[in-house]
Write a protein that holds these residues in place. Structure first.
Motif, PDB file in Angstrom:
ATOM      1  N   LYS A   3       0.838  -1.212   0.000  1.00  7.45           N
ATOM      2  CA  LYS A   3       0.000   0.000   0.000  1.00  7.45           C
ATOM      3  C   LYS A   3       0.867   1.253   0.000  1.00  7.45           C
ATOM      4  N   LEU A   4       1.891   1.193   0.815  1.00  9.70           N
ATOM      5  CA  LEU A   4       2.798   2.341   0.935  1.00  9.70           C
ATOM      6  C   LEU A   4       3.422   2.680  -0.417  1.00  9.70           C
ATOM      7  N   ARG A   5       3.868   1.651  -1.081  1.00  6.72           N
ATOM      8  CA  ARG A   5       4.508   1.886  -2.384  1.00  6.72           C
ATOM      9  C   ARG A   5       3.509   2.470  -3.373  1.00  6.72           C
ATOM     10  N   LEU A   6       2.290   1.975  -3.315  1.00  5.85           N
ATOM     11  CA  LEU A   6       1.264   2.511  -4.218  1.00  5.85           C
ATOM     12  C   LEU A   6       1.108   4.008  -3.997  1.00  5.85           C
ATOM     13  N   CYS A   7       1.050   4.382  -2.732  1.00  2.94           N
ATOM     14  CA  CYS A   7       0.891   5.797  -2.406  1.00  2.94           C
ATOM     15  C   CYS A   7       2.068   6.606  -2.950  1.00  2.94           C
ATOM     16  N   MET A   8       3.250   6.050  -2.766  1.00  2.00           N
ATOM     17  CA  MET A   8       4.429   6.775  -3.231  1.00  2.00           C
ATOM     18  C   MET A   8       4.380   6.971  -4.742  1.00  2.00           C
ATOM     19  N   GLU A   9       3.959   5.940  -5.417  1.00  2.00           N
ATOM     20  CA  GLU A   9       3.847   6.069  -6.874  1.00  2.00           C
ATOM     21  C   GLU A   9       2.867   7.175  -7.238  1.00  2.00           C
ATOM     22  N   LYS A  10       1.780   7.187  -6.503  1.00  2.00           N
ATOM     23  CA  LYS A  10       0.777   8.204  -6.775  1.00  2.00           C
ATOM     24  C   LYS A  10       1.394   9.602  -6.622  1.00  2.00           C
ATOM     25  N   VAL A  11       2.143   9.752  -5.561  1.00  2.00           N
ATOM     26  CA  VAL A  11       2.778  11.054  -5.331  1.00  2.00           C
ATOM     27  C   VAL A  11       3.712  11.388  -6.492  1.00  2.00           C
ATOM     28  N   ASP A  12       4.465  10.389  -6.888  1.00  2.00           N
ATOM     29  CA  ASP A  12       5.412  10.645  -7.985  1.00  2.00           C
ATOM     30  C   ASP A  12       4.694  11.095  -9.248  1.00  2.00           C
ATOM     31  N   GLN A  13       3.475  10.585  -9.394  1.00  2.00           N
ATOM     32  CA  GLN A  13       2.714  11.021 -10.564  1.00  2.00           C
ATOM     33  C   GLN A  13       2.164  12.430 -10.399  1.00  2.00           C
ATOM     34  N   LYS A  14       1.560  12.616  -9.235  1.00  3.55           N
ATOM     35  CA  LYS A  14       0.775  13.847  -9.080  1.00  3.55           C
ATOM     36  C   LYS A  14       1.631  15.062  -8.749  1.00  3.55           C
ATOM     37  N   ALA A  15       2.650  14.840  -7.961  1.00  2.42           N
ATOM     38  CA  ALA A  15       3.392  16.000  -7.468  1.00  2.42           C
ATOM     39  C   ALA A  15       3.957  16.867  -8.598  1.00  2.42           C
ATOM     40  N   GLU A  73      -5.354  16.733  -2.525  1.00  2.00           N
ATOM     41  CA  GLU A  73      -5.263  15.319  -2.842  1.00  2.00           C
ATOM     42  C   GLU A  73      -3.859  14.789  -2.510  1.00  2.00           C
ATOM     43  N   VAL A  74      -2.881  15.522  -2.997  1.00  2.00           N
ATOM     44  CA  VAL A  74      -1.507  15.084  -2.769  1.00  2.00           C
ATOM     45  C   VAL A  74      -1.204  15.057  -1.278  1.00  2.00           C
ATOM     46  N   GLN A  75      -1.692  16.057  -0.592  1.00  3.84           N
ATOM     47  CA  GLN A  75      -1.416  16.099   0.839  1.00  3.84           C
ATOM     48  C   GLN A  75      -2.037  14.924   1.563  1.00  3.84           C
ATOM     49  N   LYS A  76      -3.219  14.541   1.080  1.00  3.25           N
ATOM     50  CA  LYS A  76      -3.878  13.385   1.698  1.00  3.25           C
ATOM     51  C   LYS A  76      -3.028  12.145   1.512  1.00  3.25           C
ATOM     52  N   VAL A  77      -2.488  12.010   0.319  1.00  2.00           N
ATOM     53  CA  VAL A  77      -1.638  10.841   0.068  1.00  2.00           C
ATOM     54  C   VAL A  77      -0.439  10.854   1.004  1.00  2.00           C
ATOM     55  N   TYR A  78       0.094  12.026   1.231  1.00  2.00           N
ATOM     56  CA  TYR A  78       1.230  12.128   2.142  1.00  2.00           C
ATOM     57  C   TYR A  78       0.847  11.681   3.547  1.00  2.00           C
ATOM     58  N   GLU A  79      -0.323  12.121   3.942  1.00  2.60           N
ATOM     59  CA  GLU A  79      -0.773  11.717   5.266  1.00  2.60           C
ATOM     60  C   GLU A  79      -0.903  10.212   5.345  1.00  2.60           C
ATOM     61  N   LEU A  80      -1.420   9.636   4.262  1.00  2.00           N
ATOM     62  CA  LEU A  80      -1.586   8.191   4.207  1.00  2.00           C
ATOM     63  C   LEU A  80      -0.224   7.497   4.314  1.00  2.00           C
ATOM     64  N   ILE A  81       0.734   8.040   3.587  1.00  2.00           N
ATOM     65  CA  ILE A  81       2.083   7.459   3.632  1.00  2.00           C
ATOM     66  C   ILE A  81       2.606   7.504   5.057  1.00  2.00           C
ATOM     67  N   ASP A  82       2.399   8.631   5.671  1.00  2.00           N
ATOM     68  CA  ASP A  82       2.870   8.803   7.036  1.00  2.00           C
ATOM     69  C   ASP A  82       2.209   7.784   7.949  1.00  2.00           C
ATOM     70  N   ALA A  83       0.899   7.655   7.800  1.00  2.00           N
ATOM     71  CA  ALA A  83       0.155   6.742   8.665  1.00  2.00           C
ATOM     72  C   ALA A  83       0.602   5.308   8.428  1.00  2.00           C
TER      73      ALA A  83
END
Lengths: 782, 570
Positions: free
Chosen positions: A280-292, A320-330
């Motif tokens: 899950k974590l990696r998925l989030c990171m990928e998302k960030v890499d796309q969106k950021a 949206e991006v910030q939410k993903v960051y929070e998710l990564i953190d969590a």
């Protein structure tokens, strides 16, 4: 710290050469010297000075590597080419040698594994047979019969001792047979397989057939495929109650094999929590890499006051991006605390792994989140928009200035050219051998004034903006800094372009030089030809007038012999690229507004120069029914009335004479070196070019007014190469040469990176030539 | 020709090839050092490598959700460990990379151990050396020779390291070696042997001018490693010691806990990268600038963080700020310690005399200065001994050699016997009898004029006037003037053109001063790329250990008291 408080301790380098007194800096040394030893030898003093300067220079070069764009032309060059290269800057290299042993490894393993797999398969097939019937409801005798049928039992007599523990078999120590392999062991060494265990193994084999095609096993294909062979076992799974007799006897070896097998099955099925979370974590990171990056683009544009993106959309994305960051953190926090409360605390390595994952996630967030610039508020945005407008306004003014300047310069040149043309006419009519005078007059004109005027205002502007940025930075107005930096970048680009232009100009001048030389040679031949020419003087006059219309035609044939393209296409192409080039030189310059002025200023002066070129092409195209050839004899009137399209085309050459930006430069990078295409543009083939024929071509050319067509072919600019070392050129040219070399190096590097090897070769060749020229020049100046 | 990059590329390729997922890097002692020189932890973490394990560590847990990347030297022990590992795999899948050539039989026994088919890759990636700087590599071998001959184990390790370097840079060189050194010849032959045996591996795209491998011996220049250094990298190594980019600061008085050991790596420390070749004075002013920069950026407590804009600016600068604060405190500490040592040991004065001993030929003045310094109580026994060593090396055959007197002075100063014995050992190691070329008096006209001019001009900096002998050797090599009777080619073929790609290897260790020389040569010579290597990178201390380890017993006048240790070794 002591070194900071007491610099005298460390600055050991500045000793007075006469009294060896240790001084703290070269300034002090200088003053010390002036005070103490001023009466002594002057030469030593000079030496110190040069020494100090040298040290200063070296220090400068080492200390500030950026911020000296202005000097990069000279200083940067020194460290790059006269010097070798800093090892850090060595060109990229490919991966070192490698050798794979995988096929060898696989071969050996396959031999081994085949054996192993067969063993396992055999056991499992037998196990299945043993559990295939309803054991509980079958008589033990029958069971024994079935068991015996599965595998032949070893004869009791053959085995007097237990093979595992070595005890002698007796009535007390009875023999037991392994039901899976038929071997004999004692009771102590005997193992039992429970039915559920057997079931698990047999059913797993069956399952693996169905699951092994699923992608869950990612690169581990080796694993799945071979195990699949085990699953050839057909299915039987009976639900059995457990009973005392429900167990199958077997030897330790078979049991071991089966246990190993079980372990494998377990591992395959079991996914630890950490893996799930990690995925899950990696998925989030990928998302960030796309969106950021998308967001950053938006934010940058908005912060610059542009209106390409909407503010709402951007802020949505930001949330949206910030939410993903929070998710990564969590998620990473969860990973960190996994299993901490379990009773047997996890292995220290597991904890380490969790910590590392958390750490890397933190790093990731830190790096990316903090790079996430903020958006302007609505009011700020409005302000920014306004600011940008002003900025644009300012830029426009600046551009206008540049345009004006270039126009001025052009004007100058024109008047000069005009006089030259007149002069040339006289000479040509006389046919006198006066090429040297021309050379004298020409070079400085085309070289020095253009350059100094070009670079100064831009550099000033760059400096100004740099200082603005510094101020803004100091004041903490980050938004402004950004816009300013944008601005600076544009300016610098422009400056770079100018440098390229200069380089192009250089090659042009080289061509010119060669022309002159050639001309000198030809003069000799010409004398003879001149006599004949006398007879055709009237006709030649006629040609001259005609030349007025050639100049309009000329751009169409700028590149004769390059490609057999249609003239129309060329015309369009050129027209376009020349406009483009002017735009490039002065970014969004309203070039159309300038056009008329240039058109009108250009031709009168230049007409003659284009004459030969147009002649060539016409000659070349004679067969191909050059549409403009028709125009050719159509009297001077055609030339006078410059039709609008023609006028626009003539814009091309006029621009190039302005030394703005070579339109062909874009078409072929490598051409920059000795860009052959610049030659036609160059004013080099001065007014006398028409007589400028190649010696050996001469005899063949009939001495008729039409002969320029013929002769001109040999002045084909594409045949000239720029390698000729123009001796005795001004020092400015050397600088240009250096720039040129730098440019080529950059191109070589680029080409290498893109793998265009043939291009690299051409470029290297060019580079070598240029270097040779440089060396020659150096020798000349020394 | 960038060795750091070459190794880094190998490591990146390994990680890349293993695909996504959590990974563990399984290494041995040496490969741990090799990888740590080119990758930082945070850098490698970003590539999903979370754990670093030693193959010989017994305390490893089964973690089937990890992929294992094994980067190992192909030693017998490692193969055995790996066989055990594969019999009972702890990780889901194994990607195995050996740092050098591995035998077919080892591959076979590994394959037979892999009953569970967990191995997905077996390759040789030739990152078998420590990449210190882009142009400098080391093998971290201290004490490579016994007497004048190779320790056999070290010879094979050195051959492996050198051939791996060639393979990683894709160079199949011509070999030249220093004739006066038996060890150099032996190594040259061994390297050639490997090239011949593994000819398939060494088939690279031919370049116009073949690369050149020049093998030298430390004995030829024992002066360079004995000098105090004043450029940052060399100075740190001389005074504090650099071990795989790590510096032990635990002996620094009042050191804070997290600065006990610091890493100085040019790869990710911009300040270090920019300053490693500058001299101490320049570093001083640069670090001052760095401090000022830092203070500017450092938020001035709460009062400055009043407005939201301020906070925003702070947060935006935060990562940079944090990184910078680390850099600042590190370099301030290091430079501060250097400066403390310089004044404590009176190194400026010592170094001046050292340079005089190394570069000038005025015997009486040199002797006087050495004597003067030996009386100075601030001069440590270590520095005193090294001054005498330099004197002994330079004026070994001078008519009015007064080494015995200096030895007396050393004894009177209370210098321990260990150091006094080392004086003669050093002369034995690198004295005139051993040297193939003349270190001190220039031979040809050019050199003489050069020295003359130097004298005329005065020197720019008395503390850095010494040029390593290597400079002259390389200069001649580049110009195609290196004498073939002193540095012959191995094999019949010779290089007709001037060499372009040069690999220099110094048996017995290189120094950072030489690395700087090579760096400058690279920067100032167009078209020439030089990589320097050594069995190790020396400072004076490690060099003396090397001399000690070689076990050369003293033959000088004091030989009555031959160190029993070296005698017993024979």
């Amino acid at each position: 710290m002591a070194s900071l408080d007491d610099p005298g301790e460390v600055r050991e380098g500045f000793l007075c050469p006469l009294c060896l007194k240790n001084l703290q800096s070269f300034y002090q040394l200088q003053s010390h010297y002036e005070e103490e030893h001023s009466g002594e030898d002057r030469d030593v003093k000079g030496q110190i000075k040069s020494l100090v300067q040298k040290a200063k220079k070296a220090k400068n070069r080492l200390l500030k590597r950026e911020d000296d764009r202005a000097e990069s032309g000279t200083q940067g060059y020194e460290s790059f080419s006269y010097g070798g290269v800093d090892p850090y800057m060595w060109e990229p290299q490919e991966l070192g040698a490698v050798r794979s042993h995988l096929s060898d490894f696989k071969k050996h393993r396959a031999a081994r594994i085949d054996h192993y797999v067969v063993e396992v398969n055999k056991l499992i097939i037998r196990l299945e047979k043993l559990t295939a019937f309803d054991r509980t409801n079958t008589e033990s005798a029958k069971i024994r019969a079935i068991e015996k049928s599965v595998v032949p039992w070893v004869n009791d007599q053959d085995v007097p001792f237990c093979p595992d523990c070595g005890n002698k078999f007796s009535i007390r120590n009875r023999r037991h047979h392994c039901r899976l392999c038929g071997s004999i062991m004692c009771k102590k060494c005997m193992e039992l397989i429970s039915l559920p265990f057997a079931n698990k193994l047999t059913s797993a084999s069956k399952d693996s057939l169905s699951t092994h095609t699923s992608p869950s096993q990612s690169p581990n294909s080796v694993h799945g495929s071979r195990r699949g062979s085990i699953s050839s076992v057909s299915s039987v799974s009976s639900v059995l109650d457990e009973k005392d007799d429900d167990r199958i006897r077997c030897c330790t070896h078979c049991k071991d094999t089966l246990l190993k097998r079980e372990q494998q099955i377990d591992e395959k099925e079991h996914t630890p929590d950490i893996v799930k979370l990690y995925e899950k974590l990696r998925l989030c990171m990928e998302k960030v890499d796309q969106k950021a990056p998308e967001y950053i683009r938006m934010a940058a544009s908005l912060n610059a006051g542009e209106t390409t993106y909407s503010l709402e959309h951007a802020s949505d994305l930001r949330v949206e991006v910030q939410k993903v960051y929070e998710l990564i953190d969590a998620l990473s926090k969860k990973i960190l605390t996994l299993g901490l409360n379990q009773d047997p605390p996890p292995h220290p390595n597991t904890l380490r792994l969790q910590r590392m994952i958390r750490y890397s996630a933190t790093l990731f967030v830190q790096e990316k989140l903090l790079g996430l610039m903020s958006l302007p508020t609505r009011e700020q945005f409005e302000e920014l928009k306004k600011k940008r407008k002003q900025e644009m306004e300012r830029k426009r003014i600046l551009e206008r200035q540049v345009v004006l300047e270039s126009q001025q310069r052009f004007e100058e040149r024109r008047s000069d050219l005009a006089s030259r043309a007149a002069n040339g006419e006289v000479v040509s009519l006389r046919g006198g051998p006066a090429p040297l005078r021309k050379a004298e007059g020409w070079l400085p004109l085309s070289g020095s004034p253009g350059q100094s005027e070009d670079s100064d205002p831009l550099l000033q502007q760059i400096h100004n903006i740099t200082s603005f940025i510094r101020q803004a930075k100091a004041a903490g107005r980050t938004d402004e800094v950004r816009t300013l930096q944008e601005n600076l970048r544009q300016l610098q680009d422009e400056y770079d372009q100018q440098q390229t232009e200069k380089a192009i100009e250089l090659s042009r001048r080289q061509a010119e030089e060669e022309d002159l030389q050639r001309e000198q040679l030809q003069r000799l031949c010409e004398r003879e030809w001149e006599r004949e020419r006398e007879q055709f003087r009237a006709a030649s006059l006629h040609t001259r007038t005609r030349s007025l219309d050639f100049r309009e035609i000329r751009p169409f044939q700028l590149e004769p012999g390059r490609e057999p393209r249609t003239h129309l296409a060329y015309a369009l192409d050129l027209g376009f690229s020349s406009v483009q080039s002017s735009a490039a030189a002065e970014p969004p310059a309203p070039s159309s507004a300038l056009e008329p002025a240039r058109v009108w200023s250009g031709p009168p002066a230049l007409g003659q120069e284009f004459f030969p070129q147009s002649m060539i092409s016409q000659q070349n195209e004679l067969a191909s029914l050059n549409p403009f050839y028709e125009e050719d004899p159509s009297s001077p009137t055609a030339g006078g009335t410059t039709s609008p399209p023609a006028a626009e085309h003539s814009f091309g050459p006029s621009v190039s004479i302005l030394k703005e930006y070579n339109p062909f430069e874009e078409e072929e990078e490598e051409a920059v070196a000795g860009n052959p295409f610049t030659n036609p543009d160059s004013p080099a083939p001065n007014p006398f070019d028409e007589e400028d024929e190649h010696p050996h071509q001469r005899p063949s050319s009939p001495p008729v007014p039409g002969n320029p067509f013929e002769e001109a072919t040999c002045t084909n600019p594409f045949e000239m190469d720029s390698d000729s070392g123009p001796e005795g050129e001004e020092p400015i040219e050397e600088e240009l040469l250096l720039q040129q070399i730098d440019n080529i190096k950059a191109y070589i590097f680029d080409a290498k990176q893109c793998g265009r090897l043939d291009e690299v070769e051409v470029l290297t060749e060019n580079l070598r030539e240029l270097k040779r020229t440089l060396a020659k020049q150096k020798r000349g100046t020394d | 020709m960038n060795v750091v990059f070459a190794v880094k590329q190998y490591v990146s390729k390994m990680i890349e090839d293993s695909g996504p997922g959590m990974k563990v890097l399984l290494m041995d002692k040496e490969t741990t050092g090799i990888v740590s020189m080119v990758y930082t932890q945070s850098e490698i973490l970003q590539k999903e490598v979370y754990l670093f394990e030693r193959i010989d560590s017994q305390n490893r847990e089964i973690m089937k959700h990890l992929k294992a990347i094994c980067f190992l030297r192909p030693t017998k022990e490692n193969v055995d460990y790996l066989i055990q590992e594969l019999r009972r795999p702890k990780y889901s899948i194994y990607f195995i990379y050996f740092s050098n050539v591995i035998s077919k039989s080892d591959v076979k026994s590994l394959a037979e151990a892999d009953e569970q088919e967990v191995v997905a890759e077996v390759q040789e990636f030739y990152g078998d050396y420590i990449a210190v700087n882009p142009h400098l590599f080391s093998l971290n071998i201290l004490g490579c020779c016994q007497g004048r001959n190779w320790d056999p184990a070290q010879l094979s390790r050195t051959t492996q390291g050198l051939t791996a370097l060639l393979l990683s840079l894709k160079k199949c060189p011509m070999i030249r070696y220093q004739l006066s050194s038996e060890a150099a010849k032996r190594l040259a032959e061994c390297v050639k042997q490997v090239i011949t045996k593994e000819y398939e591996l060494f088939e690279f795209r031919r370049t116009e001018v073949p690369p050149l491998l020049l093998i030298l011996d430390r004995c030829d220049d024992a002066i360079t490693p004995l000098l105090n250094q004043w450029t940052y990298q060399a100075m740190v190594h001389e005074l504090l010691g650099i071990n795989n980019n790590r510096i032990d600061l635990s002996r620094v008085p009042g050191i804070s806990k997290d600065l006990r050991e610091v890493v100085l790596s040019a790869e990710n420390d911009e300040f270090y990268a920019n300053n490693m070749y500058l001299n101490f004075a320049e570093i001083g002013s640069n670090i001052k600038n760095l401090m000022e920069d830092f203070q500017k950026k450092k938020p001035k407590e709460q009062q400055k963080l009043e407005s939201i804009a301020d906070m925003k600016a702070f947060v935006e600068n935060y990562p940079q700020f944090k990184k910078m604060s680390g850099t600042v405190s590190k370099h301030v500490t290091v430079v501060g310690e250097l400066s403390r040592l310089v004044s404590e040991r009176n190194l400026l004065e010592v170094s001046e005399v050292e340079q005089e001993l190394a570069c000038q030929n005025d015997h009486s003045s040199a002797l006087q200065n050495v004597k003067r310094l030996l009386q100075n109580p601030k001069v440590t026994e270590f520095d005193a001994a090294r001054l005498v060593m330099l004197y002994a090396l330079h004026y070994e055959r001078h008519s009015s050699n007064s080494l015995p007197g200096l030895m007396m002075d050393l004894r009177n100063k209370g210098v321990s016997e260990k150091y006094r014995k080392l004086v003669s050992a050093v002369v034995e190691y690198g004295g005139k009898r051993v040297r193939g070329s003349d270190l001190f008096s220039p031979k040809d006209a050019v050199a003489i004029t050069k020295q003359f001019l130097k004298g005329l001009k005065g020197v720019e900096n008395v503390y850095t006037q010494h040029q390593p002998f290597l400079h002259e050797t390389l200069d001649h090599l580049i110009k195609g003037k290196l004498k073939e009777n002193v540095y012959p080619y191995l094999g019949p073929s010779t290089l007709r053109d001037r060499p372009q790609d040069i690999i220099v290897f110094i048996i017995g260790g290189a120094t950072y001063e030489e690395a700087l020389t090579v760096y400058n040569l690279n920067r100032t010579t167009p078209g020439v790329r030089i990589v320097l290597g050594g069995t190790t990178v020396h400072n004076t201390k490690s060099f003396l250990e090397e001399v000690l380890a070689s076990g050369l017993h003293s033959r000088s006048r004091e030989s009555s008291q031959v160190p029993s240790r070296s005698a017993s070794r024979r």
